[in-house]
Motif scaffolding. Structure first.
Motif: not given
Length: 245
Positions: A126-127, A147, A185
């Protein structure tokens, strides 16, 4: 969950320090809808960080009430500990454990998660840090550390994610890039979030709604574009001076 559901309600919250001599917040009321990103802006000493620390349960309020969903978590007579609020927090200095790998930093908050390995892989993807599991914080750039801190906070799937000045330690170019990345995000994660900033450009770039604080008082809350176009006070108007939105 209903996308229009109120997930946070703050009612007449006040907080003072130094035995009541320094009033950080004076009867603040606001709310936040599920899935929205709220920016809290104001000068140093306006009460921004105090407000999110009260929401997180890291401070005890003097008066008023805080509800997460419909559950009372803070009042003058009751208090729910931070670990039972399901609120995530990303600190200004990231607060990563230097002796832990990226994997272990993220795993720290989900030690009892039944699918821990899968969840860590999911938030790393996701990051944008898949493949970084075995690196240590000192082996990462400032943006990458940010992140990781975001992934760690998202891993337990909090009801609300709180970010305290998340871009303040970054240079101008990286700051702009990370603003865009963080918004993506949060939206991809369908995350409800509140972030504190003194930089109006950060607030305009990333928020759906905005709150303006000054000297512990809430001057205005509303949809970001509406606050930008219709500031209620000369002070709020001055914050947006020379900024294109």
């Amino acid at each position: 969950m209903n996308t229009n559901a109120i997930i946070l309600t703050v009612k007449n919250v006040s907080k003072a320090f130094t035995k009541g001599k320094v009033k950080a917040l004076d009867s603040i009321s606001c709310s936040l809808t599920n899935g929205k990103v709220l920016a809290i802006v104001g000068e140093s000493g306006s009460g921004k960080t105090t407000l999110i620390r009260l929401i997180a349960g890291l401070e005890v309020l003097d008066s008023g009430e805080i509800y997460l969903k419909n559950n009372l978590v803070s009042s003058a007579t009751s208090f729910t500990n931070p670990e039972h609020r399901n609120v995530g927090m990303v600190f200004q200095d990231y607060a990563l454990f230097p002796h832990f790998t990226v994997y272990k930093n993220i795993a720290y908050g989900i030690s009892t998660h039944k699918n821990k390995k899968d969840r860590i892989s999911e938030v790393l993807e996701l990051v944008g840090l898949s493949g970084f599991e075995h690196r240590y914080p000192h082996e990462l750039s400032g943006g990458q550390q940010q992140r990781v801190a975001l992934a760690r906070a998202l891993a337990p799937e909090p009801e609300i994610l709180l970010l305290d000045e998340p871009f303040s330690n970054l240079d101008v170019i990286l700051r702009k890039q990370l603003r865009e990345d963080v918004l993506r995000i949060l939206k991809n994660a369908n995350c409800t979030a509140i972030f504190v900033t003194h930089d109006i450009k950060d607030a305009l770039a990333i928020s759906d709604e905005i709150i303006v604080l000054k000297d512990g008082n809430l001057l205005q809350q509303g949809v970001t574009k509406e606050v930008f176009n219709n500031p209620k006070t000369p002070y709020i108007a001055s914050l947006f001076k020379s900024i294109t939105y």
